[in-house]
Write an enzyme that holds these catalytic residues in place. Structure first.
Site, short mmCIF file in Angstrom:
data_model
loop_
_atom_site.label_atom_id
_atom_site.label_comp_id
_atom_site.label_asym_id
_atom_site.label_seq_id
_atom_site.Cartn_x
_atom_site.Cartn_y
_atom_site.Cartn_z
N ASP A 65 4.41 -14.37 13.74
CA ASP A 65 4.32 -15.70 14.34
C ASP A 65 5.52 -16.51 13.87
O ASP A 65 6.06 -16.25 12.79
CB ASP A 65 3.06 -16.43 13.82
CG ASP A 65 1.82 -16.11 14.64
OD1 ASP A 65 1.86 -15.18 15.46
OD2 ASP A 65 0.80 -16.82 14.45
N GLU A 111 -4.87 -11.07 19.41
CA GLU A 111 -5.38 -10.70 18.08
C GLU A 111 -6.65 -9.84 18.22
O GLU A 111 -6.87 -8.90 17.44
CB GLU A 111 -5.67 -11.95 17.25
CG GLU A 111 -6.10 -11.65 15.83
CD GLU A 111 -6.28 -12.93 15.01
OE1 GLU A 111 -5.32 -13.36 14.36
OE2 GLU A 111 -7.41 -13.48 15.03
C1 UD2 Z 1 -3.59 -17.23 15.84
C2 UD2 Z 1 -2.77 -16.15 15.20
C3 UD2 Z 1 -1.73 -15.66 16.20
C4 UD2 Z 1 -2.34 -15.23 17.51
C5 UD2 Z 1 -3.22 -16.34 18.05
C6 UD2 Z 1 -4.01 -15.85 19.26
C7 UD2 Z 1 -2.73 -17.01 12.91
C8 UD2 Z 1 -1.88 -17.52 11.80
N1 UD2 Z 1 -2.08 -16.67 14.03
O1 UD2 Z 1 -2.65 -18.30 15.90
O2 UD2 Z 1 -0.99 -14.58 15.67
O3 UD2 Z 1 -3.08 -14.04 17.33
O4 UD2 Z 1 -4.15 -16.82 17.07
O5 UD2 Z 1 -4.89 -16.81 19.67
O6 UD2 Z 1 -3.92 -16.92 12.76
N2 UD2 Z 1 3.94 -19.46 20.68
C9 UD2 Z 1 5.08 -20.13 21.15
N3 UD2 Z 1 4.92 -21.23 21.94
C10 UD2 Z 1 3.70 -21.72 22.28
C11 UD2 Z 1 2.55 -21.06 21.80
C12 UD2 Z 1 2.70 -19.93 21.00
O7 UD2 Z 1 6.20 -19.73 20.86
O8 UD2 Z 1 3.63 -22.73 23.00
C13 UD2 Z 1 4.10 -18.24 19.86
C14 UD2 Z 1 4.58 -18.58 18.45
O9 UD2 Z 1 5.35 -17.53 17.96
C15 UD2 Z 1 3.27 -18.70 17.68
C16 UD2 Z 1 2.45 -17.58 18.33
O10 UD2 Z 1 2.84 -17.56 19.71
O11 UD2 Z 1 3.47 -18.52 16.31
C17 UD2 Z 1 0.95 -17.72 18.21
O12 UD2 Z 1 0.51 -18.92 18.76
P1 UD2 Z 1 -0.23 -20.04 17.87
O13 UD2 Z 1 0.44 -20.08 16.54
O14 UD2 Z 1 -0.36 -21.28 18.63
O15 UD2 Z 1 -1.64 -19.40 17.75
P2 UD2 Z 1 -2.75 -19.67 16.59
O16 UD2 Z 1 -2.32 -20.70 15.63
O17 UD2 Z 1 -4.06 -19.86 17.25
#
Ligand code: UD2
Length: 417
Positions: free
Chosen positions: A254, A346
């Site tokens: 990420d 995931e």
């Molecule tokens: C969780 C997981 C993530 C992924 C996601 C799926 C953690 C730390 N991470 O993160 O790996 O499995 O759930 O739901 O638990 N991104 C962009 N632009 C955007 C949105 C996403 O570049 O507008 C990319 C970026 O690299 C980001 C990744 O996608 O780090 C995952 O998205 P997130 O961080 O918003 O997802 P999150 O926090 O729910």
């Protein structure tokens, strides 16, 4: 990053950039690099050099003849010619000479001094260090990094680190890169593969020798879920188009994370996953797996070894290719059935790793979050010891606006960079 060097291309509908050495002529590719540019491998000299070019030419023909853009698939096509080209001329093939490379050094290196392992003393008594399928779980205190580095140097390997910075997640990229330069695979060759919809905004940072940034254009989507999920397909495509030729291992991360301590070759293996910090000590019934049998990501409640986080996984390039392609296909099937798994890619990653056991697992040291940090601080206050002794990677907190795509976030390193 001269724009004159940039050539934009369309590969199978989605935009990606690169200078694949082996792509078919119908695929235009782009490479956009910042920082210090290093040749990936020593250029072959003399006759061998000519042979290599000749073989690349022949391979291109073969790929066209078989009209298959998957190198793996093409290599399986019966026929002595292709096998011969691949095995004899491919610089990464298991040629007899290359198989023997480093063996002399291995004999010399065996004199390197390191502590003798004691067959009767476990490295850690407070945590599981080996799964029932004999994969090590990496915790502080379970490995000798000098020994591992010396062994890794014999492989002469390069590590690829993929990261996506789409829309306002670009604001996390600078800290990601700066902290990776400090802590990720320090002293080793690294290719950063940055997938983004805004190549012009990729920060140009000074890089250590042997490390390069390669910017690959990717699609943006309205929903963050689609951006997150599309990573599987893009990495799988990148593996086919260039990673297989350019690097030996791939680590997929990420962008909203910070490397805060050493993350080195101890993580590398054929296939590795990271234990989610929030699910380290919970029963499989509480895992956040997809529970709808209609979904390709479905895992019954009474199955599951560990719950793996989507934010950090990897392995050898062929293994990461298999994983990402399988997850991508599963996501596509779900999509056709109007389904989206509970935790997007995931959930599919967890399904894959349940049935294709990882050869190494990383402890939550490799993806600590705020909840774990609070727990650790609480334990410390009580004078109790922590199972997590070092925070190597930290998942940054995001404000709601960033997630919804309405604002970018001010990102600052803990060490004031
Ligand atoms: C969780 C997981 C993530 C992924 C996601 C799926 C953690 C730390 N991470 O993160 O790996 O499995 O759930 O739901 O638990 N991104 C962009 N632009 C955007 C949105 C996403 O570049 O507008 C990319 C970026 O690299 C980001 C990744 O996608 O780090 C995952 O998205 P997130 O961080 O918003 O997802 P999150 O926090 O729910």
């Amino acid at each position: 990053m001269g724009s004159e060097r940039r050539e934009e291309v369309l590969i199978k509908g989605s935009r990606i950039s690169g200078t694949g050495t082996r792509g078919s002529s119908s695929c235009r590719q782009t490479q956009d690099e910042v920082g210090e540019e290093q040749p990936l491998r020593k250029q072959p000299q003399g006759r061998y050099r000519q042979h290599r070019y000749a073989s690349l030419y022949l391979m291109t023909l073969d790929l066209c003849v078989y009209s298959d853009d998957s190198w793996e698939e093409a290599a399986r096509v019966p026929g002595i010619t292709l096998t011969f080209h691949y095995c004899y001329w491919n610089p990464k093939s298991q040629h007899l000479k290359s198989l023997l490379a480093g063996t002399g050094a291995a004999v010399r290196e065996s004199h390197t001094k390191h502590l003798q392992p004691d067959a009767l003393t476990p490295s850690r008594r407070d945590v599981l260090v080996l799964t029932p399928w004999l994969a090590p779980i990496v915790w502080e205190g379970t490995f000798d990094i000098d020994l591992l580095n010396a062994q890794f140097k014999l492989q002469n390997a390069t590590v690829g680190l993929t990261v996506f910075a789409v829309k306002n997640y670009m604001s996390f990229l600078e800290l990601f890169l700066r902290s990776a330069e400090k802590y990720f695979m320090a002293g080793h060759r690294v290719n950063y593969y940055i997938f983004t919809d805004q190549p012009e905004l990729v920060p140009r940072l000074p890089l250590h020798s042997g490390r390069r940034v390669i910017v690959l254009r990717t699609q943006s989507h309205e929903r963050w879920q689609d951006i997150s999920m599309q990573r599987m397909g893009a990495i799988s495509q990148g593996a086919r188009q260039r990673f297989l030729q350019e690097v030996d291992y791939l680590v997929c991360a990420d962008v909203d994370i910070e490397f805060r301590d050493h993350v080195g070759v101890e993580i590398l293996s054929s296939l590795f996953g990271t234990i989610h910090p929030d699910f380290t000590a919970v029963s499989r019934y509480s895992f956040s797996n997809e529970r709808r049998p209609e979904s390709q990501a479905y895992i019954p409640e009474d199955e599951g070894d560990f719950y793996y986080i989507g934010a950090f996984f990897g392995g050898s390039v062929p293994e990461v290719y298999r994983l990402t392609e399988a997850c991508h296909q599963a996501i596509m099937i779900d999509k056709a059935n109007h389904l989206e798994a509970i935790w997007q890619e995931e959930s599919h990653l967890n399904k894959y790793l349940l049935y294709h056991k990882p050869t190494k697992l990383l402890s939550p040291e490799y993806m600590c979050d705020n909840d774990l940090l609070k727990d650790m601080q609480h334990q410390k206050k009580l004078g109790l010891s922590n199972i997590v002794r070092r925070i190597r990677i930290f998942a940054l907190l995001k404000n709601k606006e960033v997630k919804s795509g309405n604002a970018s976030q001010k990102v600052q390193s803990t060490d004031g960079q």
